[in-house]
Design a protein around this motif. Structure first.
Motif, PDB file in Angstrom:
ATOM      1  N   ASP A 286       0.820  -1.214   0.000  1.00  0.00           N
ATOM      2  CA  ASP A 286       0.000   0.000   0.000  1.00  0.00           C
ATOM      3  C   ASP A 286       0.853   1.263   0.000  1.00  0.00           C
ATOM      4  O   ASP A 286       0.422   2.319  -0.480  1.00  0.00           O
ATOM      5  N   ASN A 287       2.061   1.160   0.559  1.00  0.00           N
ATOM      6  CA  ASN A 287       2.939   2.326   0.644  1.00  0.00           C
ATOM      7  C   ASN A 287       3.987   2.365  -0.469  1.00  0.00           C
ATOM      8  O   ASN A 287       4.902   3.193  -0.435  1.00  0.00           O
ATOM      9  N   GLY A 288       3.853   1.473  -1.433  1.00  0.00           N
ATOM     10  CA  GLY A 288       4.689   1.523  -2.615  1.00  0.00           C
ATOM     11  C   GLY A 288       6.075   0.929  -2.459  1.00  0.00           C
ATOM     12  O   GLY A 288       6.984   1.263  -3.239  1.00  0.00           O
ATOM     13  N   HIS A 289       6.238   0.029  -1.486  1.00  0.00           N
ATOM     14  CA  HIS A 289       7.554  -0.550  -1.229  1.00  0.00           C
ATOM     15  C   HIS A 289       7.517  -2.066  -1.468  1.00  0.00           C
ATOM     16  O   HIS A 289       6.520  -2.618  -1.933  1.00  0.00           O
ATOM     17  N   ARG A 290       8.604  -2.727  -1.107  1.00  0.00           N
ATOM     18  CA  ARG A 290       8.718  -4.167  -1.323  1.00  0.00           C
ATOM     19  C   ARG A 290       9.330  -4.821  -0.091  1.00  0.00           C
ATOM     20  O   ARG A 290      10.260  -4.277   0.508  1.00  0.00           O
ATOM     21  N   ALA A 291       8.812  -5.986   0.288  1.00  0.00           N
ATOM     22  CA  ALA A 291       9.388  -6.760   1.392  1.00  0.00           C
ATOM     23  C   ALA A 291      10.595  -7.528   0.867  1.00  0.00           C
ATOM     24  O   ALA A 291      10.478  -8.323  -0.075  1.00  0.00           O
ATOM     25  N   ALA A 292      11.759  -7.288   1.477  1.00  0.00           N
ATOM     26  CA  ALA A 292      12.997  -7.888   0.964  1.00  0.00           C
ATOM     27  C   ALA A 292      13.017  -9.403   1.114  1.00  0.00           C
ATOM     28  O   ALA A 292      13.635 -10.103   0.301  1.00  0.00           O
ATOM     29  N   THR A 293      12.361  -9.933   2.139  1.00  0.00           N
ATOM     30  CA  THR A 293      12.437 -11.373   2.384  1.00  0.00           C
ATOM     31  C   THR A 293      11.609 -12.183   1.398  1.00  0.00           C
ATOM     32  O   THR A 293      11.933 -13.344   1.125  1.00  0.00           O
ATOM     33  N   LEU A 294      10.528 -11.603   0.876  1.00  0.00           N
ATOM     34  CA  LEU A 294       9.600 -12.363   0.032  1.00  0.00           C
ATOM     35  C   LEU A 294      10.306 -12.803  -1.251  1.00  0.00           C
ATOM     36  O   LEU A 294      10.663 -11.985  -2.094  1.00  0.00           O
ATOM     37  N   GLY A 295      10.533 -14.104  -1.369  1.00  0.00           N
ATOM     38  CA  GLY A 295      11.212 -14.655  -2.525  1.00  0.00           C
ATOM     39  C   GLY A 295      12.726 -14.660  -2.425  1.00  0.00           C
ATOM     40  O   GLY A 295      13.400 -15.186  -3.320  1.00  0.00           O
ATOM     41  N   TYR A 296      13.271 -14.110  -1.350  1.00  0.00           N
ATOM     42  CA  TYR A 296      14.726 -14.088  -1.188  1.00  0.00           C
ATOM     43  C   TYR A 296      15.223 -15.511  -0.930  1.00  0.00           C
ATOM     44  O   TYR A 296      14.856 -16.128   0.064  1.00  0.00           O
ATOM     45  N   GLN A 297      16.011 -16.043  -1.848  1.00  0.00           N
ATOM     46  CA  GLN A 297      16.471 -17.427  -1.766  1.00  0.00           C
ATOM     47  C   GLN A 297      15.308 -18.382  -1.474  1.00  0.00           C
ATOM     48  O   GLN A 297      15.412 -19.296  -0.666  1.00  0.00           O
TER      49      GLN A 297
ATOM     50  N   TYR B  41      12.595 -17.814   0.161  1.00  0.00           N
ATOM     51  CA  TYR B  41      11.839 -17.627   1.407  1.00  0.00           C
ATOM     52  C   TYR B  41      10.409 -17.208   1.038  1.00  0.00           C
ATOM     53  O   TYR B  41      10.207 -16.328   0.198  1.00  0.00           O
ATOM     54  N   PRO B  42       9.379 -17.809   1.682  1.00  0.00           N
ATOM     55  CA  PRO B  42       8.014 -17.658   1.173  1.00  0.00           C
ATOM     56  C   PRO B  42       7.191 -16.499   1.732  1.00  0.00           C
ATOM     57  O   PRO B  42       6.054 -16.302   1.301  1.00  0.00           O
ATOM     58  N   LYS B  43       7.713 -15.736   2.697  1.00  0.00           N
ATOM     59  CA  LYS B  43       6.881 -14.747   3.382  1.00  0.00           C
ATOM     60  C   LYS B  43       7.538 -13.363   3.406  1.00  0.00           C
ATOM     61  O   LYS B  43       8.692 -13.198   3.035  1.00  0.00           O
ATOM     62  N   SER B  44       6.771 -12.378   3.887  1.00  0.00           N
ATOM     63  CA  SER B  44       7.213 -10.974   3.875  1.00  0.00           C
ATOM     64  C   SER B  44       7.893 -10.541   5.163  1.00  0.00           C
ATOM     65  O   SER B  44       8.314  -9.391   5.279  1.00  0.00           O
ATOM     66  N   CYS B  45       7.981 -11.432   6.147  1.00  0.00           N
ATOM     67  CA  CYS B  45       8.704 -11.145   7.384  1.00  0.00           C
ATOM     68  C   CYS B  45       9.096 -12.466   8.035  1.00  0.00           C
ATOM     69  O   CYS B  45       8.710 -13.535   7.560  1.00  0.00           O
ATOM     70  N   CYS B  46       9.857 -12.389   9.107  1.00  0.00           N
ATOM     71  CA  CYS B  46      10.190 -13.576   9.901  1.00  0.00           C
ATOM     72  C   CYS B  46       9.564 -13.423  11.283  1.00  0.00           C
ATOM     73  O   CYS B  46       9.600 -12.333  11.874  1.00  0.00           O
ATOM     74  N   THR B  47       8.993 -14.513  11.790  1.00  0.00           N
ATOM     75  CA  THR B  47       8.375 -14.509  13.119  1.00  0.00           C
ATOM     76  C   THR B  47       8.961 -15.675  13.912  1.00  0.00           C
ATOM     77  O   THR B  47       8.632 -16.833  13.650  1.00  0.00           O
TER      78      THR B  47
END
Length: 268
Positions: A55-66, A68-74
């Protein structure tokens, strides 16, 4: 190695771009903060992170990184890092680390916090406090041109003095237009960290992972990402993106609503 490091030194434009990326990432952490409580699933946290980022025009670095399936780590309780959001619900007595990295106009802001969910055990509260204090003590110890080993030389005696251990397999890193850059930022001193230097214009993360028990970790072979303590005892982590300036370290990811240096963690 010195030649490689010079490539990481940012000019005024690059520094301002990293400051903006850090501010945006901190805003995202403050956005999800009130929702980190018992009853929410880690997957729901990830959905909030993903939608706010888009919504704010940015990108989650983790999503698809090597892959990795999600937009954050928990990372919950005994999970040290890289926990994958899913259907598990946060429960009273948990601690959970939320790790966010946002790409803003090509530049990375990166940070994490460990949250206390309701009334946690003394051990969980104390290891969380130790991780937070170690991060700030290490940042405060830095100065222009200091060795990277200053970080580990500060963290290890502090953590050991409180009866905890410092994870060695997973470390901080340089940061900029790429997610992970040289130099490596271990949270314990080693030969390479005594050689590497932190010059003005360099961005990097300080992100100590502190275990209540043994420092040893094991990666879950079923997903290839989730890292747990080998003895099953809790682990906590805090992370900031830091810019070294001519006047010393500058934290780029300080939240408006989050804990600041000197904060004391208490159970709800």
């Amino acid at each position: 190695m010195l030649q490689k490091q010079r490539k990481l030194i940012l000019d005024a434009t690059g520094r301002d771009a990293m400051r903006r990326a850090g501010r945006v990432n901190a805003m995202l952490m403050d956005y999800v903060r009130p929702h980190i409580k018992a009853g929410i699933t880690t997957g729901e946290i990830d959905e909030m992170v993903h939608q706010w980022t888009l919504d704010n025009g940015h990108r989650a670095a983790t999503l698809g990184y090597q892959n990795y399936p999600k937009s954050c780590c928990t990372s919950r309780n005994e999970v040290i890092c890289h926990g994958i959001p899913g259907e598990e619900k946060l429960e009273d007595g948990d601690i959970v680390n939320i790790d966010l990295t946002t790409v803003v106009d090509g530049w990375h802001g990166d940070q994490s916090e460990t949250f206390l969910i309701g009334k946690v055990s003394d051990e969980k509260r104390e290891v969380t406090q130790c991780a937070f204090d170690c991060m700030h003590l290490a940042i405060d110890a830095l100065y222009p041109g200091c060795s990277v080993s200053t970080i580990g030389e500060t963290i290890v005696p502090e953590a050991h003095g409180r009866g905890f251990s410092v994870v060695r397999e997973y470390v901080g890193h340089g940061l900029g237009k790429q997610f992970h850059l040289d130099p490596s930022i271990p949270h314990y001193p080693n030969r390479q960290s005594r050689i590497d230097r932190l010059y003005p214009g360099m961005c990097f993360t300080v992100e100590p992972m502190i275990n209540a028990g043994t420092r040893y970790a094991r990666c879950d072979k079923s997903d290839g990402w989730t890292v747990r303590t080998k003895d099953g005892r809790p682990s906590a982590q805090f992370e900031h993106s830091v810019l070294m300036t001519e006047d010393g370290p500058e934290i780029l990811t300080q939240c408006q609503d989050g804990p600041h240096k000197g904060h004391e963690f208490k159970c709800d």
